[in-house]
Scaffold this active site. Structure first.
Site, PDB file in Angstrom:
ATOM      1  N   LYS A 106       0.556  -2.471  -9.100  1.00  0.00           N
ATOM      2  CA  LYS A 106      -0.071  -1.686  -8.044  1.00  0.00           C
ATOM      3  C   LYS A 106      -1.579  -1.730  -8.212  1.00  0.00           C
ATOM      4  O   LYS A 106      -2.060  -1.962  -9.316  1.00  0.00           O
ATOM      5  CB  LYS A 106       0.442  -0.239  -8.071  1.00  0.00           C
ATOM      6  CG  LYS A 106       1.876  -0.134  -7.558  1.00  0.00           C
ATOM      7  CD  LYS A 106       2.413   1.279  -7.618  1.00  0.00           C
ATOM      8  CE  LYS A 106       1.618   2.241  -6.782  1.00  0.00           C
ATOM      9  NZ  LYS A 106       1.400   1.745  -5.393  1.00  0.00           N
ATOM     10  N   GLU A 115      -2.716   7.010  -7.589  1.00  0.00           N
ATOM     11  CA  GLU A 115      -1.293   6.706  -7.354  1.00  0.00           C
ATOM     12  C   GLU A 115      -0.470   6.991  -8.604  1.00  0.00           C
ATOM     13  O   GLU A 115       0.613   7.587  -8.541  1.00  0.00           O
ATOM     14  CB  GLU A 115      -1.130   5.241  -6.936  1.00  0.00           C
ATOM     15  CG  GLU A 115      -1.619   4.955  -5.536  1.00  0.00           C
ATOM     16  CD  GLU A 115      -1.625   3.466  -5.211  1.00  0.00           C
ATOM     17  OE1 GLU A 115      -1.729   2.639  -6.134  1.00  0.00           O
ATOM     18  OE2 GLU A 115      -1.535   3.140  -4.009  1.00  0.00           O
TER      19      GLU A 115
HETATM   20  O1  DER Z   1      -2.614  -0.401  -3.954  1.00  0.00           O
HETATM   21  C1  DER Z   1      -1.386  -0.219  -4.019  1.00  0.00           C
HETATM   22  O2  DER Z   1      -0.745  -0.157  -5.079  1.00  0.00           O
HETATM   23  C2  DER Z   1      -0.678  -0.090  -2.723  1.00  0.00           C
HETATM   24  O3  DER Z   1       0.531   0.549  -2.849  1.00  0.00           O
HETATM   25  C3  DER Z   1      -0.634  -1.411  -2.059  1.00  0.00           C
HETATM   26  O4  DER Z   1      -0.985  -2.468  -2.862  1.00  0.00           O
HETATM   27  C4  DER Z   1       0.583  -1.786  -1.284  1.00  0.00           C
HETATM   28  O5  DER Z   1       0.015  -2.304  -0.140  1.00  0.00           O
HETATM   29  P1  DER Z   1       0.845  -2.761   1.139  1.00  0.00           P
HETATM   30  O6  DER Z   1       1.861  -1.679   1.392  1.00  0.00           O
HETATM   31  O7  DER Z   1      -0.206  -2.822   2.206  1.00  0.00           O
HETATM   32  O8  DER Z   1       1.434  -4.071   0.782  1.00  0.00           O
END
Ligand code: DER
Length: 248
Positions: A106, A115
């Site tokens: 992530k 997150e």
């Molecule tokens: O930054 C993160 O971890 C987000 O969850 C992300 O990378 C996922 O992005 P997406 O849903 O636009 O693929």
């Protein structure tokens, strides 16, 4: 668009399986997939009103996430405004890559610190990921591990990453119309560190997810690393990929 419909399908499936109107605190991740998750939550609340007004509060994982919550007419509550010992019933978030043990890369959206903060305060972490993210090992299609670092320490972190097997680690600079490194919601920098495919358990000379996460986190100046692994004590469930596997 087949990818957008896969993201939406996974999101509605995840919410159907893991959200209910009586939930008090729910974490909301960042990125484009989670927008469908919030849409599904708002639709669920419309169809199944909560037992009382102001029942549901949504904890954002950064500026982008808060905007998504507000745009859906849901009520945000800042992480540091949560009652002392309150746990979130569930956290919904996206990922850049997910392996067969539900470990995640992530940080593609540079929100990994908040997150992980919110994920680790949640009883359950539900990763909403379409088929593109589903790989046997991490660092297969998404080649780099995002790392949030204090600006003052970025050169020394880069130096140490080179020593542990990521000679091409580099500051993330590709923000639109901004020269120099991007900054996170904490005004920190992001380093993207390429690694070979990560194993899920120790093997001579090849990094596994848990060991690498701990090694990077131990480097002075690192605030957080974008490897989500069972070591954080939360369950991860993959919804909408192989039909909601049992929690790990
Ligand atoms: O930054 C993160 O971890 C987000 O969850 C992300 O990378 C996922 O992005 P997406 O849903 O636009 O693929």
């Amino acid at each position: 668009d087949p990818i957008e419909s896969a993201k939406r399908k996974a999101a509605f499936r995840a919410v159907e399986e893991h959200f209910n109107s009586s939930m008090r605190f729910v974490g909301i991740g960042s990125g484009s997939t989670i927008v469908y998750g919030v849409e599904a939550i708002a639709a669920h609340l419309k169809a199944h009103p909560p037992p009382q007004p102001y029942q549901n509060w949504f904890v954002p994982t950064g500026w982008n996430s808060r905007k998504v919550i507000e745009a859906a007419g849901l009520l945000p509550i800042a992480f540091d405004s949560l009652p002392g010992d309150a746990m979130l019933e569930v956290c919904f978030d996206g990922a850049d890559e997910v392996d067969e043990e539900l470990n995640c890369i992530k940080g593609g959206g540079a929100c990994l610190f908040q997150e992980k903060l919110v994920a680790c305060r949640s009883k359950k972490f539900v990763c909403i990921a379409d088929y593109r993210k589903d790989q046997k090992r991490l660092c297969t299609k998404w080649k780099t591990v995002p790392i949030e670092v204090a600006p003052i320490a970025h050169a020394s972190v880069l130096r140490e990453l080179k020593l542990i097997g990521s000679p091409d680690a580099a500051l993330r600079e590709h923000a639109l119309a901004k020269t120099g490194p991007i900054q996170t919601d904490q005004s920190f920098y992001i380093i993207d560190a390429p690694f070979k495919q990560l194993l899920t358990s120790m093997d001579d000379g090849v990094w596994d997810v848990d060991s690498l996460a701990k090694r990077i986190k131990s480097i002075n100046g690192v605030l957080e690393v974008g490897l989500f692994h069972g070591m954080n004590g939360y369950q991860t469930q993959k919804a909408g990929l192989q039909g909601g596997q049992k929690p790990v």
